[in-house]
Design an enzyme around this catalytic site. Structure first.
Site, PDB file in Angstrom:
ATOM      1  N   LYS A   1      29.545  40.353  21.690  1.00  0.00           N
ATOM      2  CA  LYS A   1      30.728  41.087  21.233  1.00  0.00           C
ATOM      3  C   LYS A   1      31.945  40.359  21.790  1.00  0.00           C
ATOM      4  O   LYS A   1      32.342  40.551  22.935  1.00  0.00           O
ATOM      5  CB  LYS A   1      30.690  42.547  21.717  1.00  0.00           C
ATOM      6  CG  LYS A   1      31.499  43.436  20.829  1.00  0.00           C
ATOM      7  CD  LYS A   1      32.667  44.178  21.398  1.00  0.00           C
ATOM      8  CE  LYS A   1      33.561  43.764  22.441  1.00  0.00           C
ATOM      9  NZ  LYS A   1      34.862  43.196  22.002  1.00  0.00           N
TER      10      LYS A   1
ATOM     11  N   ARG B   1      40.675  40.380  20.161  1.00  0.00           N
ATOM     12  CA  ARG B   1      41.982  39.743  20.012  1.00  0.00           C
ATOM     13  C   ARG B   1      41.880  38.274  19.607  1.00  0.00           C
ATOM     14  O   ARG B   1      42.851  37.701  19.129  1.00  0.00           O
ATOM     15  CB  ARG B   1      42.789  39.896  21.307  1.00  0.00           C
ATOM     16  CG  ARG B   1      43.280  41.347  21.464  1.00  0.00           C
ATOM     17  CD  ARG B   1      43.999  41.560  22.739  1.00  0.00           C
ATOM     18  NE  ARG B   1      43.072  41.839  23.815  1.00  0.00           N
ATOM     19  CZ  ARG B   1      43.419  41.880  25.100  1.00  0.00           C
ATOM     20  NH1 ARG B   1      44.651  41.653  25.453  1.00  0.00           N
ATOM     21  NH2 ARG B   1      42.521  42.155  26.024  1.00  0.00           N
TER      22      ARG B   1
ATOM     23  N   CYS C   1      41.497  32.810  34.332  1.00  0.00           N
ATOM     24  CA  CYS C   1      41.052  33.539  35.521  1.00  0.00           C
ATOM     25  C   CYS C   1      41.051  32.645  36.750  1.00  0.00           C
ATOM     26  O   CYS C   1      40.905  33.111  37.870  1.00  0.00           O
ATOM     27  CB  CYS C   1      39.670  34.131  35.306  1.00  0.00           C
ATOM     28  SG  CYS C   1      38.420  32.873  35.183  1.00  0.00           S
TER      29      CYS C   1
ATOM     30  N   GLU D   1      47.255  41.373  38.979  1.00  0.00           N
ATOM     31  CA  GLU D   1      46.945  40.128  38.272  1.00  0.00           C
ATOM     32  C   GLU D   1      47.904  40.073  37.079  1.00  0.00           C
ATOM     33  O   GLU D   1      47.768  40.849  36.127  1.00  0.00           O
ATOM     34  CB  GLU D   1      45.498  40.123  37.764  1.00  0.00           C
ATOM     35  CG  GLU D   1      45.160  38.824  37.058  1.00  0.00           C
ATOM     36  CD  GLU D   1      43.812  38.836  36.327  1.00  0.00           C
ATOM     37  OE1 GLU D   1      43.390  39.891  35.839  1.00  0.00           O
ATOM     38  OE2 GLU D   1      43.204  37.755  36.233  1.00  0.00           O
TER      39      GLU D   1
HETATM   40  P1  NAD Z   1      39.482  42.938  28.926  1.00  0.00           P
HETATM   41  O1  NAD Z   1      38.816  43.523  30.116  1.00  0.00           O
HETATM   42  O2  NAD Z   1      40.622  43.670  28.311  1.00  0.00           O
HETATM   43  O3  NAD Z   1      38.415  42.751  27.729  1.00  0.00           O
HETATM   44  C1  NAD Z   1      37.185  42.081  27.928  1.00  0.00           C
HETATM   45  C2  NAD Z   1      36.154  42.646  26.964  1.00  0.00           C
HETATM   46  O4  NAD Z   1      35.937  44.020  27.279  1.00  0.00           O
HETATM   47  C3  NAD Z   1      36.574  42.592  25.494  1.00  0.00           C
HETATM   48  O5  NAD Z   1      35.469  42.187  24.722  1.00  0.00           O
HETATM   49  C4  NAD Z   1      36.981  44.026  25.187  1.00  0.00           C
HETATM   50  O6  NAD Z   1      36.722  44.398  23.843  1.00  0.00           O
HETATM   51  C5  NAD Z   1      36.118  44.844  26.132  1.00  0.00           C
HETATM   52  N1  NAD Z   1      36.784  46.088  26.554  1.00  0.00           N
HETATM   53  C6  NAD Z   1      38.118  46.257  26.765  1.00  0.00           C
HETATM   54  N2  NAD Z   1      38.359  47.523  27.174  1.00  0.00           N
HETATM   55  C7  NAD Z   1      37.163  48.159  27.213  1.00  0.00           C
HETATM   56  C8  NAD Z   1      36.768  49.482  27.575  1.00  0.00           C
HETATM   57  N3  NAD Z   1      37.651  50.401  27.964  1.00  0.00           N
HETATM   58  N4  NAD Z   1      35.466  49.786  27.525  1.00  0.00           N
HETATM   59  C9  NAD Z   1      34.559  48.859  27.139  1.00  0.00           C
HETATM   60  N5  NAD Z   1      34.882  47.600  26.793  1.00  0.00           N
HETATM   61  C10 NAD Z   1      36.158  47.245  26.837  1.00  0.00           C
HETATM   62  O7  NAD Z   1      39.886  41.440  29.325  1.00  0.00           O
HETATM   63  P2  NAD Z   1      40.797  40.432  28.515  1.00  0.00           P
HETATM   64  O8  NAD Z   1      42.204  40.889  28.578  1.00  0.00           O
HETATM   65  O9  NAD Z   1      40.191  40.143  27.198  1.00  0.00           O
HETATM   66  O10 NAD Z   1      40.621  39.112  29.403  1.00  0.00           O
HETATM   67  C11 NAD Z   1      41.439  38.795  30.496  1.00  0.00           C
HETATM   68  C12 NAD Z   1      40.782  39.189  31.796  1.00  0.00           C
HETATM   69  O11 NAD Z   1      39.537  38.528  31.924  1.00  0.00           O
HETATM   70  C13 NAD Z   1      41.598  38.771  33.008  1.00  0.00           C
HETATM   71  O12 NAD Z   1      41.557  39.807  33.955  1.00  0.00           O
HETATM   72  C14 NAD Z   1      40.862  37.544  33.525  1.00  0.00           C
HETATM   73  O13 NAD Z   1      41.034  37.272  34.896  1.00  0.00           O
HETATM   74  C15 NAD Z   1      39.449  37.907  33.213  1.00  0.00           C
HETATM   75  N6  NAD Z   1      38.579  36.747  33.157  1.00  0.00           N
HETATM   76  C16 NAD Z   1      37.668  36.583  34.146  1.00  0.00           C
HETATM   77  C17 NAD Z   1      36.830  35.475  34.138  1.00  0.00           C
HETATM   78  C18 NAD Z   1      35.795  35.303  35.220  1.00  0.00           C
HETATM   79  O14 NAD Z   1      34.853  34.540  35.006  1.00  0.00           O
HETATM   80  N7  NAD Z   1      35.915  35.975  36.350  1.00  0.00           N
HETATM   81  C19 NAD Z   1      36.942  34.540  33.115  1.00  0.00           C
HETATM   82  C20 NAD Z   1      37.884  34.737  32.117  1.00  0.00           C
HETATM   83  C21 NAD Z   1      38.698  35.852  32.140  1.00  0.00           C
END
Ligand code: NAD
Length: 499
Positions: free
Chosen positions: A173, A177, A281, A384
């Site tokens: 999934k 965006r 990240c 962040e």
């Molecule tokens: P996000 O948490 O908004 O979304 C990530 C995924 O979760 C998406 O597929 C989204 O559809 C799903 N999602 C969002 N809200 C949800 C909810 N309430 N319930 C269930 N699923 C939900 O993250 P983002 O904005 O897409 O990505 C940026 C974030 O990801 C930043 O915090 C970044 O640091 C982090 N990130 C971490 C790593 C790592 O390896 N640690 C790598 C890349 C990005």
């Protein structure tokens, strides 16, 4: 407007939930794609199809599975520009950056070409009289991958490649965006020979994610995204008895020692702080110079470099250092945080608010922003920001710098710039962060190591990719086996001889 459906059993199918969302082009601010948002019933039906496909896939020998990844790697290379364009159009990052996104994912595909070696078991000959013990690694079944917007190729590849090479089926999934690249990759993996149903890609939001977390057939969840969602998903998956590894947000610090080459440190901060609009990240969002002189010199070197950064659409090619942020909401949030920094007393060195680009007035652009004299109680330090904003926190000593990093709730990456091997070694050894760079700003480990943060940057066991991924996506079965040899007296004699 174009519509992107789900990719099920090797073809695009219409969703049935009646729920949709729009994907924007952040460079222009225009909606460009309509996607379906899967509901619970759809997700459950797709998982059932994957479970059937997985049984046959698990019986394909590992070397043949690996050959699919060899062909997949070749197809990714051949389609590099198309994949990069799809990323830039939805994410906004520059084309060279988008190619890097694909490249870092491709490197994990390359490791999966060696899956048979990763999946080898253990064997003890003669563990007892006529007894051998062996342990094998077997796939889990159907697993889920839930990925963020900021690496539309790399992170789906980190999830799908080891899971599938290990003999699982995956429901992916991607972020709603920036979803298109994940679908293009699924098409290529099928072209490479993956049987239908082993990789299903569904568009969706919380409803689809919750359906995956509650589905009894799903055995494991690999998540990457923000910390609150990582923590939520980890909790719900674990409560439902699933294996889960959930990687979250970050606040990465770079310590700059007085003996560091300040020009090199400033150049490194420029790329690590502002590249991809800070939406990484592993971006460095906090510079921690040790001593007043180092801090003053760093601002002096950085400010003109930051002001010279060019922000614009990916279509402007080499004229652009970084692009827009992902959504209008992200731009508002980042600009709100910059305002809070000013209100709370930080010194604004460069101000990226209210950036308007001619011809791209609707785009989600934030100019490069730097704060000096930031303190750990300020919002800009605690949050962040995930935007092109660098905070400088001044400290007097190395121990103070180390303590600042240790006290931060995140622990994804960190770097130290120094000319002293002893200091660098001490830092790498003592700091409570998962990935450390020494005179290296973004220490993302190569694909034959593994990626994972500490503290609130990761929940669950084991890292992403490398041998850890093969451990995560397999379970161990240990067999104790006795085949009577009929020469028992001989054994007794041997054992007596040892007494
Ligand atoms: P996000 O948490 O908004 O979304 C990530 C995924 O979760 C998406 O597929 C989204 O559809 C799903 N999602 C969002 N809200 C949800 C909810 N309430 N319930 C269930 N699923 C939900 O993250 P983002 O904005 O897409 O990505 C940026 C974030 O990801 C930043 O915090 C970044 O640091 C982090 N990130 C971490 C790593 C790592 O390896 N640690 C790598 C890349 C990005």
């Amino acid at each position: 407007m174009q519509q992107l459906n789900h990719f099920v059993d090797g073809e695009y199918v219409d969703g049935t939930s009646g729920r949709f969302t729009e994907v924007f082009n952040p460079a222009t601010g225009e909606a460009q794609l309509k996607i379906q948002l899967a509901g619970k019933d759809e997700v459950d039906a797709i998982v059932e199809k994957a479970a059937i496909a997985q049984q046959a896939w698990a019986r394909v020998n590992p070397q043949r599975r690996a050959r699919v990844f060899m062909k997949f790697g070749q197809l990714i290379n051949e389609n590099m520009d198309r994949l990069a364009e799809a990323i830039s159009r939805e994410h906004g990052k520059t084309l060279p950056d988008a190619r890097g996104d694909v490249q870092r994912g491709l490197e994990v595909v390359e490791v999966c070409m060696g899956a048979p070696a990763m999946l080898k078991g253990e064997f003890t000959d003669n563990a007892g009289p006529d007894i051998d013990i062996y342990a094998m690694r077997q796939p889990l079944g159907v697993v889920a991958g839930i990925t963020p917007f900021n690496f539309p190729a790399m992170i789906p590849l980190w999830k799908m490649s080891p899971a599938i090479a290990a003999g699982n089926a995956m429901i992916l999934k991607p972020s709603e965006r920036a979803p298109t690249c994940a679908f293009l990759l699924a098409e290529l993996l099928h072209e490479a020979g993956l049987p239908k149903g082993v990789l299903q890609v569904v568009n969706g939001d919380k409803e689809a994610v919750d359906a995956l977390l509650d589905n009894e057939t799903i055995q494991a969840v690999g998540f990457v995204g923000s910390t609150p969602i990582a923590q939520y998903i980890y909790g719900r998956a674990a409560t439902n008895g699933k294996r889960a590894q959930c990687f979250g947000g970050a606040k990465n610090h770079m310590v700059i020692m007085p003996d560091a080459d300040i020009d090199k440190a400033a150049d490194a901060l420029l790329g690590a702080g502002f590249g991809a609009a800070g939406e990484r990240c592993m971006a460095i969002s906090v510079a921690v110079p040790v001593g007043k002189e180092t801090a003053d010199k760093l601002v002096e070197k950085l400010a003109p470099r930051i002001e010279a950064l060019k922000v614009g659409p990916y279509t402007a090619g080499d004229d652009v250092d970084y692009g827009p942020v992902i959504t209008a909401a992200a731009k508002d949030r980042i600009e709100g945080l910059i305002a809070s920094g000013v209100e709370q007393g930080a010194t604004l060195v460069t101000d990226g608010r209210d950036l308007k680009l001619q011809g791209y007035e609707g785009g989600f652009y934030v100019g490069p922003t730097m704060f000096d004299n930031v303190t750990p109680d300020m919002e800009i330090y605690k949050e962040e920001i995930f935007g092109p904003v660098l905070s400088q926190v001044r400290v007097e000593t190395y121990e103070e710098a180390l303590q600042l990093v240790m006290d931060n709730e995140y622990g994804n990456g960190t770097a130290i710039y120094t000319a002293d091997g002893d200091t660098a070694r001490d830092y790498a050894s003592r700091v409570n962060v998962g990935m450390v760079g020494i005179n290296f700003p973004i220490p993302v480990p190569l694909s034959y190591y593994s990626f994972g943060g500490w503290k609130k940057s990761a929940f669950g066991d084991l890292n992403q990719y490398g041998s850890d991924a093969f451990r995560f996506y397999t379970k161990t079965k240990t067999v104790t086996s006795r085949w009577y040899s009929g020469i028992k007296d001989g054994h007794e004699l041997n054992f007596k001889a040892l007494d």
